[in-house]
Scaffold this motif. Structure first.
Motif, PDB file in Angstrom:
ATOM      1  N   ASP A 185      44.783  37.533  62.053  1.00 58.28           N
ATOM      2  CA  ASP A 185      44.123  38.413  61.457  1.00 58.28           C
ATOM      3  C   ASP A 185      42.760  37.722  60.885  1.00 58.28           C
ATOM      4  N   THR A 186      43.207  36.449  60.517  1.00 56.42           N
ATOM      5  CA  THR A 186      42.072  35.681  59.964  1.00 56.42           C
ATOM      6  C   THR A 186      40.925  35.336  60.985  1.00 56.42           C
ATOM      7  N   VAL A 187      41.191  35.085  62.295  1.00 52.72           N
ATOM      8  CA  VAL A 187      40.309  35.068  63.373  1.00 52.72           C
ATOM      9  C   VAL A 187      39.473  36.443  63.501  1.00 52.72           C
ATOM     10  N   SER A 188      40.447  37.465  63.474  1.00 48.50           N
ATOM     11  CA  SER A 188      39.591  38.610  63.688  1.00 48.50           C
ATOM     12  C   SER A 188      38.698  39.184  62.553  1.00 48.50           C
ATOM     13  N   ILE A 189      39.133  38.533  61.224  1.00 51.41           N
ATOM     14  CA  ILE A 189      37.866  39.023  60.081  1.00 51.41           C
ATOM     15  C   ILE A 189      36.887  38.068  60.215  1.00 51.41           C
ATOM     16  N   PHE A 190      37.008  36.876  60.953  1.00 53.14           N
ATOM     17  CA  PHE A 190      35.817  35.977  60.995  1.00 53.14           C
ATOM     18  C   PHE A 190      34.892  36.512  61.906  1.00 53.14           C
ATOM     19  N   VAL A 191      35.684  37.002  63.268  1.00 54.72           N
ATOM     20  CA  VAL A 191      34.705  37.752  64.191  1.00 54.72           C
ATOM     21  C   VAL A 191      33.966  38.931  63.857  1.00 54.72           C
ATOM     22  N   GLU A 192      34.772  39.738  63.215  1.00 50.85           N
ATOM     23  CA  GLU A 192      34.291  40.993  62.445  1.00 50.85           C
ATOM     24  C   GLU A 192      32.863  40.599  61.479  1.00 50.85           C
ATOM     25  N   HIS A 193      33.170  39.938  60.787  1.00 50.84           N
ATOM     26  CA  HIS A 193      32.003  39.377  59.734  1.00 50.84           C
ATOM     27  C   HIS A 193      30.781  38.841  60.365  1.00 50.84           C
ATOM     28  N   LEU A 194      31.133  37.953  61.293  1.00 46.32           N
ATOM     29  CA  LEU A 194      29.906  37.256  61.837  1.00 46.32           C
ATOM     30  C   LEU A 194      29.240  37.892  62.955  1.00 46.32           C
ATOM     31  N   SER A 195      29.889  38.992  63.554  1.00 47.59           N
ATOM     32  CA  SER A 195      29.305  39.996  64.350  1.00 47.59           C
ATOM     33  C   SER A 195      28.390  41.024  63.473  1.00 47.59           C
ATOM     34  N   ALA A 196      28.797  41.245  62.412  1.00 47.32           N
ATOM     35  CA  ALA A 196      27.897  41.772  61.240  1.00 47.32           C
ATOM     36  C   ALA A 196      26.750  41.033  60.663  1.00 47.32           C
ATOM     37  N   GLY A 197      26.546  39.747  60.946  1.00 45.49           N
ATOM     38  CA  GLY A 197      25.535  38.905  60.518  1.00 45.49           C
ATOM     39  C   GLY A 197      25.912  38.352  59.107  1.00 45.49           C
ATOM     40  N   THR A 198      27.022  38.546  58.650  1.00 45.83           N
ATOM     41  CA  THR A 198      27.536  37.850  57.295  1.00 45.83           C
ATOM     42  C   THR A 198      27.724  36.398  57.557  1.00 45.83           C
ATOM     43  N   THR A 199      27.428  35.660  56.690  1.00 45.97           N
ATOM     44  CA  THR A 199      27.635  34.191  56.470  1.00 45.97           C
ATOM     45  C   THR A 199      28.841  34.027  55.855  1.00 45.97           C
ATOM     46  N   ILE A 200      29.931  33.407  56.520  1.00 51.25           N
ATOM     47  CA  ILE A 200      31.288  32.807  55.945  1.00 51.25           C
ATOM     48  C   ILE A 200      31.366  31.647  55.405  1.00 51.25           C
ATOM     49  N   GLY A 201      31.667  31.375  54.120  1.00 52.99           N
ATOM     50  CA  GLY A 201      31.695  30.078  53.241  1.00 52.99           C
ATOM     51  C   GLY A 201      33.028  29.812  53.010  1.00 52.99           C
ATOM     52  N   LEU A 202      33.490  28.479  53.507  1.00 45.32           N
ATOM     53  CA  LEU A 202      34.993  28.046  52.959  1.00 45.32           C
ATOM     54  C   LEU A 202      34.709  27.003  52.230  1.00 45.32           C
ATOM     55  N   GLN A 203      35.167  26.854  50.740  1.00 45.64           N
ATOM     56  CA  GLN A 203      34.751  25.939  49.837  1.00 45.64           C
ATOM     57  C   GLN A 203      35.550  24.742  50.436  1.00 45.64           C
ATOM     58  N   GLY A 204      35.050  23.757  50.143  1.00 43.12           N
ATOM     59  CA  GLY A 204      35.336  22.258  50.669  1.00 43.12           C
ATOM     60  C   GLY A 204      35.575  22.128  52.464  1.00 43.12           C
ATOM     61  N   PHE A 205      35.054  23.175  53.100  1.00 44.08           N
ATOM     62  CA  PHE A 205      35.130  22.930  54.429  1.00 44.08           C
ATOM     63  C   PHE A 205      33.312  23.168  54.961  1.00 44.08           C
ATOM     64  N   GLY A 206      32.736  24.336  54.837  1.00 43.48           N
ATOM     65  CA  GLY A 206      31.683  24.505  55.370  1.00 43.48           C
ATOM     66  C   GLY A 206      31.084  26.058  55.336  1.00 43.48           C
ATOM     67  N   ASN A 207      30.074  26.336  56.113  1.00 50.18           N
ATOM     68  CA  ASN A 207      29.709  27.748  56.096  1.00 50.18           C
ATOM     69  C   ASN A 207      29.323  28.012  57.778  1.00 50.18           C
ATOM     70  N   MET A 208      29.803  29.071  58.125  1.00 54.27           N
ATOM     71  CA  MET A 208      29.230  29.581  59.321  1.00 54.27           C
ATOM     72  C   MET A 208      28.331  30.807  59.353  1.00 54.27           C
ATOM     73  N   GLU A 209      27.396  30.808  60.451  1.00 57.10           N
ATOM     74  CA  GLU A 209      26.632  32.018  60.265  1.00 57.10           C
ATOM     75  C   GLU A 209      26.342  31.961  61.795  1.00 57.10           C
ATOM     76  N   VAL A 210      25.739  33.229  61.747  1.00 51.52           N
ATOM     77  CA  VAL A 210      25.001  33.531  63.268  1.00 51.52           C
ATOM     78  C   VAL A 210      23.614  33.270  63.099  1.00 51.52           C
ATOM     79  N   LYS A 211      23.108  32.613  64.314  1.00 49.97           N
ATOM     80  CA  LYS A 211      21.610  32.368  64.408  1.00 49.97           C
ATOM     81  C   LYS A 211      21.019  32.756  65.816  1.00 49.97           C
ATOM     82  N   LYS A 212      19.724  33.105  65.649  1.00 47.09           N
ATOM     83  CA  LYS A 212      19.179  33.628  67.020  1.00 47.09           C
ATOM     84  C   LYS A 212      18.572  32.294  67.780  1.00 47.09           C
TER      85      LYS A 212
END
Length: 95
Positions: A27-54
């Motif tokens: 479920d966590t992976v599917s939520i990550f995929v869903e939000h990254l596909s929508a262009g949302t940045t995902i930030g995990l405190q103490g780990f880092g940020n993931m975002e989609v870039k062109k």
């Protein structure tokens, strides 16, 4: 660490059945995929940020044949580590 090892590690740490951890991780992976596909940045405190870039289109040259090909633009996931993770990695021994 692969998917199975991560599942086993989380199950042991949280004292949860592996089936529940498997569902939670899926479920966590599917939520990550869903939000990254929508262009949302995902930030995990103490780990880092993931975002989609062109990545823009570019010309690639094959080193052996010198043949030039056009590489089309594409979207990629970019990861920027947190300062906490960066500091932890600095503490590791260099081999």
């Amino acid at each position: 660490m692969n998917h199975k090892e991560l599942t086993n590690s989380i199950a042991a740490k949280l004292d949860m059945p592996k089936a529940e951890v498997e569902k939670l991780l899926g479920d966590t992976v599917s939520i990550f995929v869903e939000h990254l596909s929508a262009g949302t940045t995902i930030g995990l405190q103490g780990f880092g940020n993931m975002e989609v870039k062109k990545k823009e289109e570019r010309i690639s040259v094959h080193p052996a044949t010198q043949v030039r090909t056009l590489v089309p633009p594409k979207l990629v996931v970019s990861f920027k580590q947190s300062n906490i993770l960066k500091d932890k990695l600095k503490e590791l021994p260099h081999e």
